[in-house]
Design a protein around this motif. Structure first.
Motif, PDB file in Angstrom:
ATOM      1  N   LYS A 138       0.823  -1.190   0.000  1.00  0.00           N
ATOM      2  CA  LYS A 138       0.000   0.000   0.000  1.00  0.00           C
ATOM      3  C   LYS A 138       0.853   1.235   0.000  1.00  0.00           C
ATOM      4  N   LYS A 139       0.326   2.308  -0.575  1.00  0.00           N
ATOM      5  CA  LYS A 139       1.144   3.477  -0.831  1.00  0.00           C
ATOM      6  C   LYS A 139       0.593   4.693  -0.113  1.00  0.00           C
ATOM      7  N   PRO A 140       1.291   5.215   0.867  1.00  0.00           N
ATOM      8  CA  PRO A 140       0.814   6.391   1.564  1.00  0.00           C
ATOM      9  C   PRO A 140       1.106   7.649   0.772  1.00  0.00           C
ATOM     10  N   GLY A 176       6.640   2.708   7.927  1.00  0.00           N
ATOM     11  CA  GLY A 176       5.730   3.823   7.758  1.00  0.00           C
ATOM     12  C   GLY A 176       5.559   4.359   6.366  1.00  0.00           C
ATOM     13  N   MET A 177       6.239   3.822   5.372  1.00  0.00           N
ATOM     14  CA  MET A 177       6.147   4.374   4.026  1.00  0.00           C
ATOM     15  C   MET A 177       5.511   3.418   3.032  1.00  0.00           C
ATOM     16  N   GLY A 178       5.072   2.265   3.491  1.00  0.00           N
ATOM     17  CA  GLY A 178       4.443   1.317   2.582  1.00  0.00           C
ATOM     18  C   GLY A 178       5.395   0.693   1.597  1.00  0.00           C
ATOM     19  N   ILE A 179       6.709   0.697   1.914  1.00  0.00           N
ATOM     20  CA  ILE A 179       7.704   0.088   1.027  1.00  0.00           C
ATOM     21  C   ILE A 179       7.792  -1.410   1.311  1.00  0.00           C
ATOM     22  N   ASP A 180       7.679  -2.207   0.290  1.00  0.00           N
ATOM     23  CA  ASP A 180       7.829  -3.650   0.426  1.00  0.00           C
ATOM     24  C   ASP A 180       9.325  -3.966   0.347  1.00  0.00           C
ATOM     25  N   TRP A 181       9.944  -4.157   1.499  1.00  0.00           N
ATOM     26  CA  TRP A 181      11.395  -4.331   1.546  1.00  0.00           C
ATOM     27  C   TRP A 181      11.849  -5.679   1.003  1.00  0.00           C
TER      28      TRP A 181
END
Length: 789
Positions: free
Chosen positions: A55-57, A639-644
């Motif tokens: 998801k993308k904030p 907190g940034m919606g990054i898929d690590w």
């Protein structure tokens, strides 16, 4: 008379009763209003969202509780985290002032896989007590005093201040629900609760004292998300000018740019280069290469940057796909991403790379280790147990790396390998390495020093790299001597070590003479029976005793004025630098074993030195380390919606002490730490920690292929670059280096953030998050696949 008195009394009694009743009523109503007002001010309605990594904030100008400091290089540990909830993703710029609302306005959220999801609504949690004030902090450094009493932005009385100073905007232009606004307040206060527990970079305002607050709320944006940005911007940077001075004139320019519209401000075109989709501006400058008088020393493989940095876009390969994730990528990559077959045809029999359907396969072999890199790596360990992979030896250099299978399998031994090879010496070898998720750069040992400081690599490795070490006074081997740590090892696996052909014997004899005159001790010479190859392992001395006892000054010692750490465009010389003398000098002793060395303050950094942020250097280092651990854990990872899981190749474009990279230690990533040539030279500290990096000038292109990094991180870099070169060209370089769907995280001055956001939108990049307050800001964007036609 009596009646009259009675009448008079009767007349007063109702009046008294009415007055008493009104007073009581007034008090009750007043108390009720106070209670209602207090409840409204202190309650916190929380709408937890179910967050997936896809998801993308999108947050536009979130309010922050304190003023920003204006120091320019709030760099390396600077600035803070984005904040707020994940909002609708329409990429509109409409800004709606914050209004109180009890209505929930869930928005659509795009996933990185283009799946439309709605945030899951949950039952409201009980209100939580918070004390906040509308007053901004007047502390000179922008830091709050008594945090729990100074963060009040929740009631109606604060509306005018909020409308004037702060805006919360969904990209769709919707008003932000009151519940989400109060979540932000929770984050602000919680973030500062950690300040007593960890050292802060802005030590000079410690005396303010911040009260610790606890909260068990399951925030979608982690603790301290807003406050980190503010706290970090207060760092001091010695001789660097303030951010306020730098951006004084730029704000008007940005305001004009924004008013003209994002999409029409920039005109992009495709690069017109014969290198096409593999274009590296400083290595493919055909005009400059044609003017070279000689290519004897591989001058044509060295950097020759255009006078004007290009502002064009590199085209994508046809059928480009998102790279395969690590660790599967070590074994195979999409053929469409690196559509080159010459290396497979030329080196296929040596287990470098093979073509199989839609994939390029990497069996894990090489010229010297046809039976696998792990066997070869273990053979070195058996030949020299003291090399202690992953403990004593952590950071190594692989010269002439091929497709970098050696470095790729070194990760299994907890070793970090900097690999390099010339561009096109063997078609796309470095590009293959990077596509696989293995560190590598395009470089050559020619006429200039390598872009690394002196005495930093624990081991240097060369497997049949065909470098003529012995010629011209041993100039190239002496360059390795410059960057090899005292007591470090050189592993030479090449045909002269184990073959008896006349040419090999001649080279071996010349190398034996050269290494002996350099005071390198051969600690082992062995042959691997399985691979039928041999290796010689040399060790560099720890002191100058051998140098002083040599019968001939050949190779000569370098002049005292020769700075061993100077490496950017410095010509090679056939000389040796003296080794450090004294127990407190860098290189005088070996670093701590890995992983202890990561967080250990280097022994040669003490309070007598001034750090990058103006404090004693050891305190500077510790504060920076603590800061980035907090920032990464509280914001970047969650907190940034990054898929690590989709992030492998990372670059910190302006590293200071390497705190950002150190904070990512437990992630399956590697970080290239760049120390810009006009920044404090802290790169030796990064290597001492067991990390790696290189020097670079961001007014020129980086020596890597297009589409080779998943995430770029820039902390107060761009605002500084604007004084030296065109920001548009720098952003074009970012686009070139970053993979499609890769992320760029920028922490910088607010006007620079606005300018970069405008550029990103003109490229149709998705703005994941924008957070500005005062003169500081945070931007997170995702690169698109759009190319001009």
């Amino acid at each position: 008379m009596a009646f009259g008195r009675g009448a008079k009394m009767d007349g007063r009694r109702p009046s008294s009763s009415s007055s008493s009743f009104c007073t009581t009523t007034t008090v009750v109503v007043f108390v009720a209003l106070c209670l209602v007002g207090a409840w409204m001010m202190t309650s916190s309605t929380i709408f937890p969202l179910e967050i997936s990594s896809n998801k993308k904030p999108l947050v536009k100008q979130q309010p922050a509780p304190v003023n920003f400091g204006a120091s320019e290089d709030a760099a390396s540990g600077n600035a803070g985290e984005g904040s707020g909830k994940f909002e609708d993703t329409d990429n509109n710029d409409t800004t709606v002032p914050e209004e109180p609302s009890n209505n929930e306005t869930p928005g659509e959220e795009k996933s990185t896989e283009n799946i439309v999801e709605k945030p899951e609504e949950k039952e409201l949690e009980p209100p939580k007590e918070k004390e906040e004030t509308k007053n901004m902090f007047d502390d000179a450094n922008g830091k709050s005093e008594g945090r729990s009493d100074d963060v009040k932005n929740g009631d109606d009385g604060d509306k005018s201040e909020e409308k004037k100073d702060d805006e919360i905007t969904n990209e769709s232009g919707d008003e932000k629900p009151d519940g989400e606004r109060k979540d932000d307040q929770e984050e602000k206060s919680e973030g500062d609760a950690t300040q007593e527990e960890q050292p802060q970079i802005e030590e000079k305002v410690e005396e303010n004292g911040e009260k610790e607050q606890s909260s068990n709320s399951n925030e979608v944006f982690p603790d301290g998300a807003q406050s980190e940005l503010l706290k970090e911007s207060n760092t001091q940077n010695g001789s660097f000018p303030t951010q306020a001075a730098e951006s004084k004139n730029e704000k008007e320019v940005q305001a004009s740019s924004k008013s003209s519209g994002d999409e029409t401000s920039y005109r992009w075109k495709l690069c017109n280069s014969s290198a096409s989709m593999d274009y590296i501006p400083c290595l493919d400058n055909e005009k400059a290469i044609k003017k070279l008088r000689s290519t004897k020393h591989y001058e044509h493989r060295e950097r020759h940057c255009p006078e004007e940095p290009p502002t064009c876009l590199v085209p994508l390969p046809e059928g480009y796909k998102r790279p395969i994730e690590w660790p599967k990528s070590r074994d195979k990559v999409w053929y469409s991403n690196v559509p080159h077959t010459k290396l497979a045809e030329y080196k296929g029999h040596q287990n470098w790379v093979k073509v199989s359907g839609d994939y390029l396969l990497f069996p894990g072999g090489g010229t010297q280790f046809k039976n696998g890199a792990l066997h070869y790596i273990d053979t070195i360990q058996q030949a020299l147990p003291d090399i202690a992979w992953g403990k004593r030896s952590r950071v190594i250099l692989d010269v002439g790396c091929g497709v970098a299978s050696f470095g790729g399998y070194m990760f299994d031994r907890d070793v970090l390998t900097m690999s390099f090879a010339p561009k096109d010496e063997h078609e796309a070898q470095v590009q293959f390495a990077l596509e696989r998720g293995i560190p590598a750069i395009s470089a050559v040992m020619g006429t200039k020093r390598l872009p690394y400081p002196s005495r930093v690599f624990d081991v240097i490795h060369c497997a049949r790299c065909r470098v003529p070490w012995h010629i011209e006074g041993g100039m190239l081997l002496l360059e390795l001597n410059r960057i090899l740590r005292p007591g470090g090892y050189f592993v030479w696996s090449a045909t002269p070590v184990y073959q008896k052909l006349p040419e090999d014997v001649e080279i071996w004899n010349a190398m034996s003479t050269l290494t002996k005159s350099m005071c390198w001790k051969m600690v082992n010479k062995t042959k691997d029976k399985l691979n039928q190859v041999g290796m010689a392992i040399y060790q560099k001395p720890m002191d100058n005793n051998c140098y002083e006892k040599r019968s001939e000054n050949n190779p000569p010692l370098c002049k005292e004025s020769d700075a061993a750490d100077a490496a950017w465009n410095v010509p090679l010389e056939a000389c040796m630098h003296k080794l450090p003398v004294g127990p407190t000098v860098r290189g005088a002793k070996w670093p701590e074993s890995w992983p202890q060395r990561l967080d250990k303050t280097p022994f040669w950094i003490d309070g007598a030195q001034v750090g990058v942020y103006g404090k004693p250097a050891n305190e500077d280092f510790e504060a920076d380390n603590a800061h980035w651990k907090r920032v990464v854990s509280k914001s970047y990872l969650n907190g940034m919606g990054i898929d690590w899981s989709k992030v492998r190749n990372v670059m910190d474009m302006k590293a200071v002490y390497g705190g950002f990279a150190a904070a990512l230690k437990d992630q399956k990533v590697w970080v290239m730490n760049i120390v810009p040539i006009d920044s404090p030279d802290t790169l030796p500290i990064i290597y001492e920690r067991g990390l790696f990096g290189m020097y670079h000038d961001w007014c020129e292109s980086f020596s890597t292929y297009p589409r080779t990094y998943d995430l770029l991180h820039a902390d107060h870099l761009f605002s500084k670059l604007k004084k030296r070169c065109k920001l548009l060209a720098v952003f074009a370089e970012v686009d070139r280096v970053l993979r499609p769907q890769g992320k760029l995280i920028v922490r910088d001055s607010a006007d620079t953030i606005n300018e970069l956001e405008s550029m990103a939108k003109s490229l149709k990049w998705e703005v994941r998050m924008t957070y500005t307050k005062g003169n500081e800001g945070l931007l997170c964007v995702e690169k698109s696949t759009w190319r001009p036609k």
